[in-house]
Write an enzyme that holds these catalytic residues in place. Structure first.
Site, PDB file in Angstrom:
ATOM      1  N   ASN A  50      16.386 -20.402  27.520  1.00  0.00           N
ATOM      2  CA  ASN A  50      16.617 -18.716  27.414  1.00  0.00           C
ATOM      3  C   ASN A  50      16.535 -18.349  29.108  1.00  0.00           C
ATOM      4  O   ASN A  50      16.397 -17.107  28.893  1.00  0.00           O
ATOM      5  CB  ASN A  50      15.109 -18.339  26.574  1.00  0.00           C
ATOM      6  N   HIS A 136      10.380 -12.126  14.964  1.00  0.00           N
ATOM      7  CA  HIS A 136       9.677 -13.287  15.428  1.00  0.00           C
ATOM      8  C   HIS A 136       8.319 -13.395  14.733  1.00  0.00           C
ATOM      9  O   HIS A 136       7.658 -12.384  14.567  1.00  0.00           O
ATOM     10  CB  HIS A 136       9.671 -13.114  16.899  1.00  0.00           C
ATOM     11  N   GLU A 180      13.426  -6.886  16.250  1.00  0.00           N
ATOM     12  CA  GLU A 180      14.064  -7.224  17.472  1.00  0.00           C
ATOM     13  C   GLU A 180      15.310  -6.707  17.929  1.00  0.00           C
ATOM     14  O   GLU A 180      16.065  -6.103  17.084  1.00  0.00           O
ATOM     15  CB  GLU A 180      14.493  -9.009  17.271  1.00  0.00           C
ATOM     16  N   SER A 184      16.565 -13.627  17.625  1.00  0.00           N
ATOM     17  CA  SER A 184      16.349 -14.653  18.595  1.00  0.00           C
ATOM     18  C   SER A 184      17.060 -15.810  18.099  1.00  0.00           C
ATOM     19  O   SER A 184      17.597 -16.960  18.697  1.00  0.00           O
ATOM     20  CB  SER A 184      14.959 -15.011  18.897  1.00  0.00           C
ATOM     21  N   ASP A 209      11.478  -5.650  19.892  1.00  0.00           N
ATOM     22  CA  ASP A 209      10.844  -6.634  20.721  1.00  0.00           C
ATOM     23  C   ASP A 209      12.482  -7.200  21.269  1.00  0.00           C
ATOM     24  O   ASP A 209      13.179  -7.743  20.675  1.00  0.00           O
ATOM     25  CB  ASP A 209      10.282  -7.955  19.894  1.00  0.00           C
ATOM     26  N   HIS A 212      15.198 -11.120  23.897  1.00  0.00           N
ATOM     27  CA  HIS A 212      16.563 -11.908  24.371  1.00  0.00           C
ATOM     28  C   HIS A 212      17.682 -10.766  24.929  1.00  0.00           C
ATOM     29  O   HIS A 212      18.662 -11.340  24.931  1.00  0.00           O
ATOM     30  CB  HIS A 212      17.090 -12.663  23.078  1.00  0.00           C
ATOM     31  N   LYS A 242      12.005 -15.203  29.867  1.00  0.00           N
ATOM     32  CA  LYS A 242      13.428 -15.333  29.521  1.00  0.00           C
ATOM     33  C   LYS A 242      14.267 -15.204  30.779  1.00  0.00           C
ATOM     34  O   LYS A 242      14.263 -15.785  31.789  1.00  0.00           O
ATOM     35  CB  LYS A 242      13.690 -14.994  28.232  1.00  0.00           C
TER      36      LYS A 242
END
Ligand code: PLP
Length: 410
Positions: A50, A136, A180, A184, A209, A212, A242
């Site tokens: 990541n 997640h 998210e 992810s 969140d 990514h 990440k």
């Protein structure tokens, strides 16, 4: 033989994992440069980490980490609320405030700890938390800690979310909608403008969140910045582990929210501060994200080169999922790619719902376009050798009220 009841218990649970094809092992991996890894002794080109911008190995990031370690020591020594709040924290939170355009930011020990702390502090017993079903594990865990009522809505399904709000919102005090920004394990994005509008209409708070998305989407500022105007996200959670190339987590939001978290988030108050080197590396990483838009654009460009080469729908992030169905099929495909020098890990339940095991490919600014095209050719060759497994036949039931990610089964 001292086979205690504890060992017997552990062994029988492991045997169950093995029968399901879900046994995991820690492989020794050294990352020599960003995309080249030595995996159990074999040198491979990795499409699996990541580190989207290759910043964990960037000379400025490493130099910042070394200098901070020499000046402030290897460890923080205590919680931030005791003596662990070394001066670099202020600069890191200031960098986050500038990147995200929020009033305040709080840095936690990791993204996982940030989610645990934020959700369990912001919601309590008469409240409602609605999460996208593909959120997640750390978001489901934080919601469970909060003692609020927790429900999940079907992935990116605004109709299902609205219908749950219609049924449930009236009976609860506050409501959090949690998603998210970039998912992810699938690489798709949440419909943030619609979520923000729905949150407004139902007097709910929107929490993202962005693990990514930071450094990759919205010019590096995250998923809330990928639209015509910045989306009104009340609480932005994320990680420095990440694209930022270091370690740690954060919550960006208003001043009162940040002050409340500094006072009450147990995963912040009762956990040791980050090592100074990690904080300095994150500052250097964020500085590069804010100042090098060309580097920031590369992971998504690579992902789109890959999806175009395989005639798949255009990638929405640096993550591309290749569905394989069964855990065995995903493992077999991963092994075939490994034989050709590529590291692409198989993702299996409980990380993803049963029946949706997959290869998860991630692209980084550390890859060259030629390497991306080589991987595409190798993936195409998998098909020509016969499909590794049936595609996404659902061989298991996912209980949507609980997380498909939260491994709570006995
Ligand atoms: C990786 C990840 C986290 C956890 O972040 P860490 O800093 O590694 O603890 C949280 N949420 C999502 C969506 C992630 O992918």
């Amino acid at each position: 033989m001292n086979d205690s009841t504890l060992d017997r218990h552990a062994r029988s649970r492991l045997a169950l994992q093995q029968r399901r094809g879900l046994l995991r092992e820690l492989r020794q991996t050294s990352r020599e440069e960003c995309a080249a890894v030595i995996d159990n002794g074999t040198r491979l080109l990795s499409f699996t980490c990541n580190d989207y911008l290759g910043l964990s190995h960037h000379p400025e990031v490493i130099a910042a980490s070394v200098a901070a370690t020499q000046r402030f020591g290897a460890g923080a020594g205590a919680s931030r609320l005791v003596t662990g709040n070394h001066p670099l924290y202020r600069s890191l939170e200031q960098a986050l405030i500038e990147l995200k355009g929020t009033d305040d930011a709080v840095v936690f020990g990791s993204g996982y700890l940030a989610s645990l702390g934020a959700l369990s502090t912001l919601a309590a017993a008469p409240d409602l938390i609605l999460l996208d079903e593909l959120c997640h594990s750390c978001l489901f865990a934080g919601a469970a800690l909060s003692a609020a009522k927790v429900l999940s809505y079907r992935h990116n399904d605004m109709q299902h979310l609205t219908s749950l709000l219609g049924q449930q919102r009236g009976g609860h005090r506050h409501c959090l909608i949690v998603t998210e920004g970039v998912f992810s394990m699938d690489g798709d994005r949440a419909p943030l403008p619609a979520l923000a509008e729905t949150a407004r209409q139902h007097d709910a708070w929107l929490v993202t969140d962005d693990a990514h998305a930071l450094g990759v989407i919205g010019g590096g500022r995250g998923s809330g910045f990928a639209h015509d105007r910045p989306v009104a996200v009340d609480v932005q959670i994320g990680t420095l582990s990440k694209a930022a190339g270091s370690y740690g987590g954060y919550v960006c939001g208003s001043r009162p929210v940040a002050d409340l978290l500094r006072n009450r988030a147990r995963s912040l108050v009762y956990s040791t501060g980050l090592p100074p080197g990690a904080v300095a590396a994150a500052i250097a990483g964020l500085r590069i994200i804010a100042s090098d838009p060309q580097r920031v654009a590369i992971p998504l460009q690579h992902a789109r080169t890959f999806t175009a080469a395989l005639q798949m729908p255009a990638a929405q992030s640096a993550i591309v999922a290749l569905p394989m169905g069964t855990p065995e099929g995903a493992l077999r495909a991963s092994h075939r790619l490994r034989d050709q020098g590529f590291l692409v890990v198989a993702i299996r339940p409980p990380t993803v719902p049963a029946g949706t095991s997959r290869l998860r490919v991630t692209f980084s600014a550390a890859h060259s376009q030629a390497q991306v095209l080589q991987l595409a050719a190798a993936v195409r060759a998998l098909d020509e050798q016969g499909p590794p497994a049936a595609i996404a036949t659902d061989n298991g039931h996912t209980d949507r009220a609980r997380s498909p990610r939260a491994d709570t089964s006995p």
